[in-house]
Every structure is written in C-alpha cells, then in structure tokens.
Write a protein that holds these residues in place. Structure first.
Motif, mmCIF file in Angstrom:
data_model
loop_
_atom_site.group_PDB
_atom_site.id
_atom_site.type_symbol
_atom_site.label_atom_id
_atom_site.label_comp_id
_atom_site.label_asym_id
_atom_site.label_seq_id
_atom_site.Cartn_x
_atom_site.Cartn_y
_atom_site.Cartn_z
ATOM 1 N N VAL A 26 0.827 -1.210 0.000
ATOM 2 C CA VAL A 26 0.000 0.000 0.000
ATOM 3 C C VAL A 26 0.861 1.260 0.000
ATOM 4 O O VAL A 26 2.044 1.235 0.353
ATOM 5 N N PHE A 27 0.234 2.383 -0.389
ATOM 6 C CA PHE A 27 0.863 3.701 -0.354
ATOM 7 C C PHE A 27 -0.238 4.753 -0.273
ATOM 8 O O PHE A 27 -1.399 4.471 -0.631
ATOM 9 N N ALA A 64 4.828 1.466 -2.766
ATOM 10 C CA ALA A 64 3.956 0.538 -2.053
ATOM 11 C C ALA A 64 4.756 -0.494 -1.267
ATOM 12 O O ALA A 64 5.748 -1.042 -1.750
ATOM 13 N N TYR A 84 -5.734 5.215 0.343
ATOM 14 C CA TYR A 84 -4.523 4.448 0.049
ATOM 15 C C TYR A 84 -4.717 3.638 -1.222
ATOM 16 O O TYR A 84 -5.838 3.258 -1.589
ATOM 17 N N TYR A 169 -2.653 0.240 -9.828
ATOM 18 C CA TYR A 169 -3.114 0.146 -8.440
ATOM 19 C C TYR A 169 -4.618 0.342 -8.356
ATOM 20 O O TYR A 169 -5.248 0.912 -9.263
#
Length: 300
Positions: A26-27, A64, A84, A169
């Motif tokens: 995740v980011f 991520a 996110y 993503y």
C-alpha cells in the motif's frame, strides 16, 4: 462530494495498515485518487525514470510496501492523505483488479459486458473481494499466477472494463475521495481474493489486437484482421463458436466485418466448424453490431 476532516488521514492509515497486514502493498493517496506524495525529482531539468531506486518517497505505486513501519513513514510524509492505493501484480497475491464502470455512455453496464464475456469464453467469476466505488461501479479482486504478468488496460476487453495489473493500483476500501468513499460490498469482507479463471487470464495476457486504421487510408482488411483470424484458429473444441462470434463482433465494430467474413469462415472451418454454422455465427455477430458503426452489415 465526500466530506473530509481531521480523522480522514488517521482512518486512511488504519485501513492501509490492515491491508498491509494481509500482504497487500500500500501507499497513500490524495482525495483525487492520485499519489499523495510529490515526486522528489520535480523541478529537475533532465527527465528521470527513477522508480524509487533513489531511496526517497514520492514514486507513486513504486512506494507501495507491506512493512508497517514503512507504511507509517509514508503516511507521516503525507499528512493530508485521504486514502490508500494497493499495488497490483506484486507478490504474494499478485492482485488483478477488474474495474467495472457504469458510465451510461457505454450503452450498458460493464458488469453485463463481463457476464457476456464469461458466457462466450466459458468461465465463471468466483466469489471474491468486491469493492463498491462512489460512481456506482465495482472492483473485483482476483489473484494471478507467478508465471503470468497481466498488463494494465482500459476498455480492451469491453467498453467500461478496465484492468489493473502489474504497475497499476486499486483504490483501497475505506478510502475517501472527492466523489465519495470506497467500501467493501456486503458479504465479501470475509473473502480472500479468488484465483483468476484460466480462460479470463488468457484474455488478459494475450497480445493486444493490432491497431486498425480508417477504411480510406488503412491497410488491407486481411492485414487489419490478422489478429482476429489467429484468435479463431487457436480455438479448441468447445471454444470454436464463441471465439468466432467474438472475433466477428470485433471486426464489425471496427468497420471491416464484411471484408473479413470469408477469412473468418475459412479459419473456423480449419478448426472443425461446419461452414454453414460458421457463416450463421458471423451473421449473428453482424446483426448484433448493426448501428454501432457506419458499415452496412449484409453478411446475413
């Protein structure tokens, strides 16, 4: 528009940490669904293709991670993050996102198009994690094998169906955007992402169709439809009619169905389909696509 407040970044971090705990990289994202951290290379005179090798955050999906300390550091550097992103195509899940839109411009919902593809190619979407989007669409989460790389695409399978593969993503559930909140569909929160059906995986990984040109300046119809002919020739027993129907629909949609009908028929006959059945299938495709382009469908 979804309201955001001081709790939004805190909740976004909590959701991101929960996803990371399930092995999903995740980011942080902003309310625009774009990476919340600015590139460390902004303002540089020469273009850079750094994907995080410099060690600094701000490389979007390449930031991520599943490491909780690293996730916290990313969100600390992005105090206004509202959501996110989940990187697709990365181990261990190698997530594949099926993004089903509901834009009325497509004439029908993308979920219906996916059901039609499933009937044509003989696969079933298994129960899996499903995320409802603010626009009324949905994201289906599937997993891919280690030996297949699924590319990102938009509308390649059918209008309104976008694919998030390696390098892409998905907006994670619990994220707040300018248009609303992403949330898990009822009854799917307990599920794990299901394996992508093999027939669907073949559709996602096969080379893209060659680009077609206008009839006034484009190459000969047999060259434009070469990929469709090869698609029909690759059919196994039980797939011949569905592959032929799909290829004929694509040909008519791109304006050279009539010119390609004989070649498609010959390809289908080579796979073992009777000629009269092949021509009937092509005629059905012609009728289905009438009005979608400027070609006069007279294959029937």
């Amino acid at each position: 528009m979804a309201p955001t407040d001081r709790q939004t970044p805190t909740l976004a971090l909590a959701h991101a940490l929960a996803a990371a705990g399930r092995g999903l990289p995740v980011f942080p994202l902003s309310a625009t669904k774009l990476p919340a951290l600015r590139s460390p290379h902004r303002g540089e005179r020469t273009a850079t293709h750094c994907r995080g090798e410099c060690g600094l955050p701000g490389h979007g999906v390449h930031d991520a991670t599943t490491d909780p300390a690293a996730v916290r550091a990313l969100f600390a550097a992005a105090p206004r993050a509202a959501g996110y992103g989940i990187a697709c195509g990365r181990a261990p899940h190698r997530l594949i996102g099926i993004d089903l839109d509901v834009d009325p411009a497509y004439g029908s919902d993308a979920a219906g198009s996916l059901r039609q593809l499933a009937l044509q190619h003989l696969f079933t979407i298994p129960p899996t994690v499903t995320v409802l989007t603010p626009s009324g669409g949905r994201h289906l989460w599937l997993t891919g094998p280690a030996d297949a790389t699924v590319p990102n695409s938009a509308g390649r399978l059918a209008p309104g169906i976008d694919i998030r593969g390696y390098g892409g993503y998905l907006v994670g559930p619990g994220s707040v955007t300018a248009h609303g909140r992403y949330r898990l569909a009822p009854g799917t929160a307990h599920l794990a992402p299901a394996p992508c059906p093999r027939a669907l995986l073949r559709l996602l990984t096969q080379p893209p169709r060659p680009p077609t040109a206008t009839r006034s300046t484009g190459p000969a119809p047999d060259r434009r439809g070469e990929g469709l002919i090869q698609f029909v020739l690759a059919a196994h027993e039980g797939q011949r009619n569905t592959r032929l129907f799909w290829a004929a629909c694509r040909a008519y949609e791109h304006g050279f169905g009539n010119a390609l009908a004989d070649a498609l028929t010959a390809a289908a006959v080579r796979t073992g389909l009777p000629e009269h059945e092949a021509r009937a299938t092509i005629a059905s495709a012609a009728r289905l696509t009438t009005g979608r382009n400027g070609e006069t469908n007279d294959a029937a």
